[in-house]
Scaffold this motif. Structure first.
Motif, PDB file in Angstrom:
ATOM      1  N   LEU A  33      27.690  60.680   5.596  1.00 29.45           N
ATOM      2  CA  LEU A  33      28.401  61.752   6.306  1.00 29.45           C
ATOM      3  C   LEU A  33      28.429  63.040   5.492  1.00 29.45           C
ATOM      4  N   ALA A  34      28.618  62.930   4.178  1.00 32.83           N
ATOM      5  CA  ALA A  34      28.621  64.121   3.322  1.00 32.83           C
ATOM      6  C   ALA A  34      27.252  64.797   3.347  1.00 32.83           C
ATOM      7  N   GLU A  35      26.179  64.010   3.341  1.00 32.51           N
ATOM      8  CA  GLU A  35      24.839  64.590   3.416  1.00 32.51           C
ATOM      9  C   GLU A  35      24.618  65.283   4.752  1.00 32.51           C
ATOM     10  N   GLU A  36      25.080  64.672   5.837  1.00 34.94           N
ATOM     11  CA  GLU A  36      24.924  65.282   7.157  1.00 34.94           C
ATOM     12  C   GLU A  36      25.728  66.579   7.266  1.00 34.94           C
ATOM     13  N   VAL A  37      26.933  66.588   6.722  1.00 33.12           N
ATOM     14  CA  VAL A  37      27.748  67.807   6.748  1.00 33.12           C
ATOM     15  C   VAL A  37      27.083  68.904   5.922  1.00 33.12           C
TER      16      VAL A  37
ATOM     17  N   LEU B 219      23.881  69.300   5.353  1.00 34.05           N
ATOM     18  CA  LEU B 219      22.739  69.805   6.111  1.00 34.05           C
ATOM     19  C   LEU B 219      23.187  70.710   7.258  1.00 34.05           C
ATOM     20  N   LEU B 220      24.244  70.334   7.941  1.00 31.28           N
ATOM     21  CA  LEU B 220      24.759  71.172   9.032  1.00 31.28           C
ATOM     22  C   LEU B 220      25.279  72.500   8.513  1.00 31.28           C
TER      23      LEU B 220
ATOM     24  N   SER C 208      24.777  78.315   7.887  1.00 28.36           N
ATOM     25  CA  SER C 208      24.910  79.479   7.003  1.00 28.36           C
ATOM     26  C   SER C 208      23.604  80.240   6.809  1.00 28.36           C
ATOM     27  N   SER C 209      22.467  79.598   6.928  1.00 30.24           N
ATOM     28  CA  SER C 209      21.205  80.313   6.732  1.00 30.24           C
ATOM     29  C   SER C 209      20.826  81.017   8.027  1.00 30.24           C
TER      30      SER C 209
END
Length: 132
Positions: A98-102, A104-105, A110-111
């Motif tokens: 979940l931390a990795e998915e957050v 990436l989101l 932001s980009s």
């Protein structure tokens, strides 16, 4: 009444009252409550019928019934610890995913989105072709 019976009953009642209070406040999950309820019932059974522990100890070949009780209690605690360790590992893995998915989101949000021109492979973006 013998003091061991009173102590066993009192301990079991305290565990049951605490268990129901934790359930009422949603501080313990039902699957753990069932386990502790069974443990409390086992302690009540042994407190009311102490000869049951003596009989089982003789049947197994344990000389001191208290040793059998301590062994069984240690085994129950070991199994509970193993089960909690399994669930903790599973939850750590879910948390990592979940931390990795957050992350990436957040990176995607932001980009700035790159500006794209019409895709030549996409027939809907270009001018209409004659004869199509």
């Amino acid at each position: 009444m013998r003091s061991s019976i009173v102590l066993g009953l009192l301990g079991s009642v305290v565990v049951l009252v605490a268990l129901f209070e934790l359930l009422r406040r949603h501080r313990i999950r039902e699957k753990y409550a069932v386990l502790w309820f069974v443990v409390a019932l086992g302690v009540i059974t042994l407190a009311v019928f102490p000869s049951l522990l003596t009989g089982v100890a003789e049947l197994i070949g344990v000389e001191v019934p208290a040793n059998l009780l301590f062994f069984a209690a240690s085994l129950v605690l070991l199994l509970i610890t193993l089960q909690h360790s399994y669930e903790l590992g599973r939850l750590e893995e879910k948390t990592r995913v979940l931390a990795e998915e957050v992350a990436l989101l957040r990176l995607e949000i932001s980009s700035p989105a790159p500006q794209r021109g019409p895709d030549p492979a996409d027939p809907g973006d270009g001018p209409e072709r004659p004869g199509a």
